[in-house]
Design a protein around this motif. Sequence first.
Motif, PDB file in Angstrom:
ATOM      1  N   PRO A   1       0.820  -1.234   0.000  1.00 27.59           N
ATOM      2  CA  PRO A   1       0.000   0.000   0.000  1.00 27.59           C
ATOM      3  C   PRO A   1       0.845   1.271   0.000  1.00 27.59           C
ATOM      4  CG  PRO A   1      -0.900  -1.598   1.538  1.00 27.59           C
ATOM      5  CD  PRO A   1       0.408  -2.162   1.084  1.00 27.59           C
ATOM      6  N   PHE A   2       1.948   1.248   0.768  1.00 26.62           N
ATOM      7  CA  PHE A   2       2.788   2.437   0.821  1.00 26.62           C
ATOM      8  C   PHE A   2       3.603   2.611  -0.458  1.00 26.62           C
ATOM      9  CE2 PHE A   2       1.688   2.289   5.241  1.00 26.62           C
ATOM     10  CZ  PHE A   2       1.693   3.616   5.626  1.00 26.62           C
TER      11      PHE A   2
ATOM     12  N   ILE B   1       2.210  -3.743  13.538  1.00 29.45           N
ATOM     13  CA  ILE B   1       1.493  -2.520  13.150  1.00 29.45           C
ATOM     14  C   ILE B   1       0.821  -2.781  11.815  1.00 29.45           C
ATOM     15  CG2 ILE B   1       1.703  -0.074  12.593  1.00 29.45           C
ATOM     16  CD1 ILE B   1       4.191   0.005  14.330  1.00 29.45           C
ATOM     17  N   LYS B   2      -0.484  -2.630  11.788  1.00 30.15           N
ATOM     18  CA  LYS B   2      -1.260  -2.886  10.584  1.00 30.15           C
ATOM     19  C   LYS B   2      -1.040  -1.779   9.543  1.00 30.15           C
ATOM     20  CE  LYS B   2      -3.278  -6.497  12.452  1.00 30.15           C
ATOM     21  NZ  LYS B   2      -3.034  -7.855  11.924  1.00 30.15           N
TER      22      LYS B   2
ATOM     23  N   TRP C   1      -3.321  -0.428   7.609  1.00 25.87           N
ATOM     24  CA  TRP C   1      -4.379   0.592   7.660  1.00 25.87           C
ATOM     25  C   TRP C   1      -4.133   1.600   8.768  1.00 25.87           C
ATOM     26  CZ3 TRP C   1      -7.249   1.167  12.055  1.00 25.87           C
ATOM     27  CH2 TRP C   1      -7.277   0.086  12.964  1.00 25.87           C
ATOM     28  N   GLN C   2      -3.445   1.143   9.835  1.00 28.98           N
ATOM     29  CA  GLN C   2      -3.098   2.068  10.903  1.00 28.98           C
ATOM     30  C   GLN C   2      -2.064   3.092  10.427  1.00 28.98           C
ATOM     31  OE1 GLN C   2      -1.893  -0.957  13.733  1.00 28.98           O
ATOM     32  NE2 GLN C   2      -3.759  -0.597  14.992  1.00 28.98           N
ATOM     33  N   LEU C   3      -1.105   2.573   9.648  1.00 26.58           N
ATOM     34  CA  LEU C   3      -0.073   3.456   9.125  1.00 26.58           C
ATOM     35  C   LEU C   3      -0.639   4.444   8.104  1.00 26.58           C
ATOM     36  CD1 LEU C   3       2.876   0.929   8.700  1.00 26.58           C
ATOM     37  CD2 LEU C   3       2.553   2.619  10.502  1.00 26.58           C
ATOM     38  N   VAL C   4      -1.615   3.988   7.314  1.00 28.54           N
ATOM     39  CA  VAL C   4      -2.244   4.872   6.327  1.00 28.54           C
ATOM     40  C   VAL C   4      -2.975   6.000   7.032  1.00 28.54           C
ATOM     41  CG1 VAL C   4      -4.031   5.029   4.560  1.00 28.54           C
ATOM     42  CG2 VAL C   4      -2.410   3.117   4.543  1.00 28.54           C
ATOM     43  N   ILE C   5      -3.681   5.634   8.118  1.00 30.27           N
ATOM     44  CA  ILE C   5      -4.361   6.684   8.892  1.00 30.27           C
ATOM     45  C   ILE C   5      -3.355   7.675   9.447  1.00 30.27           C
ATOM     46  CG2 ILE C   5      -5.703   7.138  10.980  1.00 30.27           C
ATOM     47  CD1 ILE C   5      -7.165   4.504  10.506  1.00 30.27           C
ATOM     48  N   LEU C   6      -2.255   7.155   9.951  1.00 37.85           N
ATOM     49  CA  LEU C   6      -1.212   8.032  10.488  1.00 37.85           C
ATOM     50  C   LEU C   6      -0.649   8.940   9.395  1.00 37.85           C
ATOM     51  CD1 LEU C   6       0.473   8.736  12.976  1.00 37.85           C
ATOM     52  CD2 LEU C   6       2.098   6.940  12.306  1.00 37.85           C
ATOM     53  N   LEU C   7      -0.519   8.369   8.185  1.00 42.43           N
ATOM     54  CA  LEU C   7      -0.016   9.171   7.063  1.00 42.43           C
ATOM     55  C   LEU C   7      -0.964  10.324   6.756  1.00 42.43           C
ATOM     56  CD1 LEU C   7       1.864   9.722   4.645  1.00 42.43           C
ATOM     57  CD2 LEU C   7       0.548   8.024   3.346  1.00 42.43           C
ATOM     58  N   PHE C   8      -2.258  10.040   6.718  1.00 40.92           N
ATOM     59  CA  PHE C   8      -3.219  11.102   6.410  1.00 40.92           C
ATOM     60  C   PHE C   8      -3.286  12.156   7.517  1.00 40.92           C
ATOM     61  CE2 PHE C   8      -4.678   8.271   3.092  1.00 40.92           C
ATOM     62  CZ  PHE C   8      -5.075   9.144   2.102  1.00 40.92           C
ATOM     63  N   ILE C   9      -3.060  11.699   8.747  1.00 41.62           N
ATOM     64  CA  ILE C   9      -2.986  12.681   9.839  1.00 41.62           C
ATOM     65  C   ILE C   9      -1.790  13.603   9.627  1.00 41.62           C
ATOM     66  CG2 ILE C   9      -2.575  12.947  12.315  1.00 41.62           C
ATOM     67  CD1 ILE C   9      -4.149  10.365  12.742  1.00 41.62           C
TER      68      ILE C   9
ATOM     69  N   LEU D   1      10.462  -6.991  10.652  1.00 46.18           N
ATOM     70  CA  LEU D   1      10.552  -5.597  10.262  1.00 46.18           C
ATOM     71  C   LEU D   1       9.590  -5.275   9.146  1.00 46.18           C
ATOM     72  CD1 LEU D   1      14.422  -5.174  10.401  1.00 46.18           C
ATOM     73  CD2 LEU D   1      12.738  -4.522  12.125  1.00 46.18           C
ATOM     74  N   GLY D   2       8.850  -6.316   8.734  1.00 50.33           N
ATOM     75  CA  GLY D   2       7.913  -6.090   7.656  1.00 50.33           C
ATOM     76  C   GLY D   2       6.584  -5.629   8.200  1.00 50.33           C
ATOM     77  N   THR D   3       5.530  -5.973   7.493  1.00 49.24           N
ATOM     78  CA  THR D   3       4.199  -5.535   7.868  1.00 49.24           C
ATOM     79  C   THR D   3       3.304  -6.726   8.031  1.00 49.24           C
ATOM     80  OG1 THR D   3       3.395  -5.391   5.614  1.00 49.24           O
ATOM     81  CG2 THR D   3       4.571  -3.485   6.436  1.00 49.24           C
ATOM     82  N   ASP D   4       2.045  -6.416   8.292  1.00 50.58           N
ATOM     83  CA  ASP D   4       1.091  -7.486   8.449  1.00 50.58           C
ATOM     84  C   ASP D   4       0.847  -8.233   7.150  1.00 50.58           C
ATOM     85  OD1 ASP D   4      -0.062  -5.020   7.609  1.00 50.58           O
ATOM     86  OD2 ASP D   4      -2.037  -5.990   7.784  1.00 50.58           O
ATOM     87  N   THR D   5       1.391  -7.744   6.036  1.00 56.86           N
ATOM     88  CA  THR D   5       1.218  -8.439   4.760  1.00 56.86           C
ATOM     89  C   THR D   5       2.307  -9.470   4.531  1.00 56.86           C
ATOM     90  OG1 THR D   5       2.455  -6.718   3.637  1.00 56.86           O
ATOM     91  CG2 THR D   5       0.051  -6.521   3.661  1.00 56.86           C
ATOM     92  N   ALA D   6       3.350  -9.468   5.375  1.00 53.85           N
ATOM     93  CA  ALA D   6       4.439 -10.436   5.225  1.00 53.85           C
ATOM     94  C   ALA D   6       4.052 -11.757   5.892  1.00 53.85           C
ATOM     95  CB  ALA D   6       5.718  -9.889   5.850  1.00 53.85           C
ATOM     96  N   THR D   7       4.372 -12.845   5.265  1.00 53.03           N
ATOM     97  CA  THR D   7       4.059 -14.189   5.785  1.00 53.03           C
ATOM     98  C   THR D   7       5.286 -15.069   5.679  1.00 53.03           C
ATOM     99  OG1 THR D   7       3.348 -15.007   3.651  1.00 53.03           O
ATOM    100  CG2 THR D   7       1.667 -13.942   5.021  1.00 53.03           C
ATOM    101  N   ASN D   8       5.183 -16.293   6.275  1.00 52.08           N
ATOM    102  CA  ASN D   8       6.295 -17.242   6.236  1.00 52.08           C
ATOM    103  C   ASN D   8       6.079 -18.280   5.153  1.00 52.08           C
ATOM    104  OD1 ASN D   8       7.921 -16.247   8.319  1.00 52.08           O
ATOM    105  ND2 ASN D   8       6.491 -17.086   9.853  1.00 52.08           N
ATOM    106  N   GLU D   9       5.584 -17.805   4.024  1.00 51.98           N
ATOM    107  CA  GLU D   9       5.357 -18.759   2.948  1.00 51.98           C
ATOM    108  C   GLU D   9       6.680 -19.355   2.488  1.00 51.98           C
ATOM    109  OE1 GLU D   9       3.210 -16.753  -0.086  1.00 51.98           O
ATOM    110  OE2 GLU D   9       1.608 -16.106   1.246  1.00 51.98           O
ATOM    111  N   THR D  10       6.656 -20.585   2.113  1.00 50.83           N
ATOM    112  CA  THR D  10       7.868 -21.263   1.642  1.00 50.83           C
ATOM    113  C   THR D  10       8.121 -20.928   0.203  1.00 50.83           C
ATOM    114  OG1 THR D  10       6.609 -23.200   1.021  1.00 50.83           O
ATOM    115  CG2 THR D  10       7.532 -23.159   3.253  1.00 50.83           C
TER     116      THR D  10
END
Length: 817
Positions: free
Chosen positions: A572-573, A638-639, A641-649, A806-815
């Motif tokens: 998103p960023f 940190i989700k 969408w939380q960071l996006v809200i912070l960005l708009f603030i 250090l990633g985001t909630d979109t990062a996973t441990n996929e093989t």
Amino acid sequence: MFLKPFCILIFIFFVTFSNTQTAAPEEIVIGSVIVQTFTFVFNISGQLTPLSLPITPETIVALFGESLVNANPLILPNTNLTVLPFDAGSDGVKTLEGIEASYNAGAVAICGPSLDAEAGFAFRKAESLGLPIVSPIVADPQYLGSEDFPYVRALVSQSKEEIIPIIAIIHHFYEESGQSQWLDVGVITSSRTEQVSISTLFIKEAQESDPQINIIANQQILSFIDNDILDEFNPGRDAIVELKRSGARVFVGFALATDFVYVYQEAITQEIVGPNYVWICYNGCAFSTNYVDVVTNFPNRTLLPELYQNQIGLIATQHKRPSGPLYDLLLQEIDDFYASFGIEEPAIISGDFLSQIPDTITALSIAIDGCLRQGLNLTSENIINRFSNMTFTGLTGNITFDEFGFRKPTYSIVNLWDINEPYFTDDLLFAPLNYFVEIGEFNETGLSFFPDRPVRFFDSSTKIPDLDIRDPFDYWSCPDREKKTDETGKAISLDTPGVYASYLDTTYICDEYIDCYNMSDEMDCSASITIAQIVFAFIIFFLILITISFIIFTCVFGCCIKRQKVRALSPPFLIIMCLAGIVGYISLFSFYGMATIVSCPIRPWLVSLSIAFLIGALVIKSFRIWTLYRAKQVVREIKDWQLVILLFILIIPVVFINFLWTLLATPTASEKERDGNTHYICNTGGFINHDAAGYTFFGLLVAYISLILLFGAFISFMTRNVAAHVNESKLIAISIYNLFFVGITVIVLYFILNEDQPFWQTIIFFLGIIYAFSATLFLQFVPLIITVVCFDRLKNAKINNATISLGTDTATNETTD
């Protein structure tokens, strides 16, 4: 006698006067009133005393006036009027001798003089002898109406009245043509006392008239009588040169014909006579002596063709011209006189002041008759008082005096016509060689022109000349995209730069400001801002395409074909940064072409918001890394969408500052002077409408974004040792530092170059914006793309927990696939 018997009946029909007293005259014989005009004297002794030289035309008209009075039973019915002519020539001494001789012969009044040069001496002499004196032609304001000369009058209006019809003529043609050049007048005056007095009054009245006449040149020439002297020395040369330098195209002359001819000769030499000039003169110069050989003795004078042709169109005021049966009789008398000497057709007869002489004699006779009817002594005071409100019809039409005994203004407007043109017919000839045609008149009711006798100008046409003559000039045609020349100097009206400007001064060409709506004025230049913007346009389109490819890459490998290294950088960023970059690139197009009321206010919004979102996204990502790094362990998440809200603030203050800027000091397009020219550029408008307000809001935006950058630099420094395979924190730090120093450099250079070098100012600004967005996006995406495409070969490579943490909630441990 010089009149035939039926003249008595004609005169009775034409002559009327205002004094209606019917008291019987005294039982004494009143011989005659002796009048001198140039050569004439009144005498009422009843005897004709021949004091004159051989008979002249002046003698004829004087005796003609005598006959008119004696033939009228309503004027001096029991008194025989005798006119004693005395020819003084141009010798003032002889004029004084004539007045003295007239007094000794019993004269009660004097008619004369006819030259202003002798006027002062003649008036003082008559006053010393207790004689009233009335001049047929001299109406110099220094005598007429002066307290020093209470018993001086004139058959013509006071000279100061003659300036009114001249002003009326100028106003008439100004209103008819609409050309302001009619109101810019050059004045030329001879050094004679009367002409100087009249020109001084003219200048005063002209400048107080409505509309105001501007006297842009006022020159005076020496007046000479000796033609031999004038042949050696032209007194008008320097004066006419100054008239030419003034730029005037309407000239008013106050000079007698003998002086005016030399003025006109020099005007021809200086080329201020022609179809685009107008000459107007007062009564003294409207005679055939303007263009005839005055050196040759009368009656053998001839026309001077070159001088005559160059005076065609001359407009002049003239004392009311004589006309009617009485005037025809006078002309017949003069013709008969010359015929007695074997001269079939006299060469020159001045119909101006000669025709005034009989009317002057009549006026004096009426005044004397009034005194006799009232039983008053024939003193100067009593005779002059009888001129008050006097009215009668004479050779020059209706003659009316005001309550002070001065004739009310009445003038003929004359125009020199070309006798070689078919429009000139014999009935227009006023006198032999006199080709001034009466085209109108001026009286108490104002100026009027005869419908069947239009004003003709230098080219003999009736079309008002074009006085708005200008030098050719070059100009830039925005519609035609080329430099052109206006040969007339007025067919094209130059515009000031603006959205509707079509024709610009050549100084606007290649001046580094876009002043044409199509940018054509800066196209073919060594430093062409138009070419530069075209080049930048290709670069911007190319960068936008690359940025769009970054978005596609992020969507494909961050959302569809999920790759952990892409998702670890928060898609998103990444997309927000790409969109900010696209808006930033597009914002440059608002600086293209000419400033408009749409492009100017939108510029700060597009530039500041795109930069704020770009920097905000970097800082928010750094903030997330810093927050996780401070935790020492993976304990929180940190989700996005939380960071996006912070960005708009974070962006809200930027929006608020832009809102206040637009509301209070609205950026708008308007004219402003830059480097000596007026340009249509962006300026501060709105309620405050001051440049300082615009700089203040700009400073607030720079200050706030700089604070964000400084905060980002701080947290980037604090996260410099974070270990991650993608090394995002270091790339973010580089981007933040890069933006900070680029911003400082661009702003400083932009204001240093402001107004002085707009071309380089624009180049620096464009390069700064392009570099800031491009460097930031390339630092974020190029390493990522190389890693995913080249090293991972598009596979979902496994990343360790450090990277995930250090990633985001979109990062996973996929093989790995």
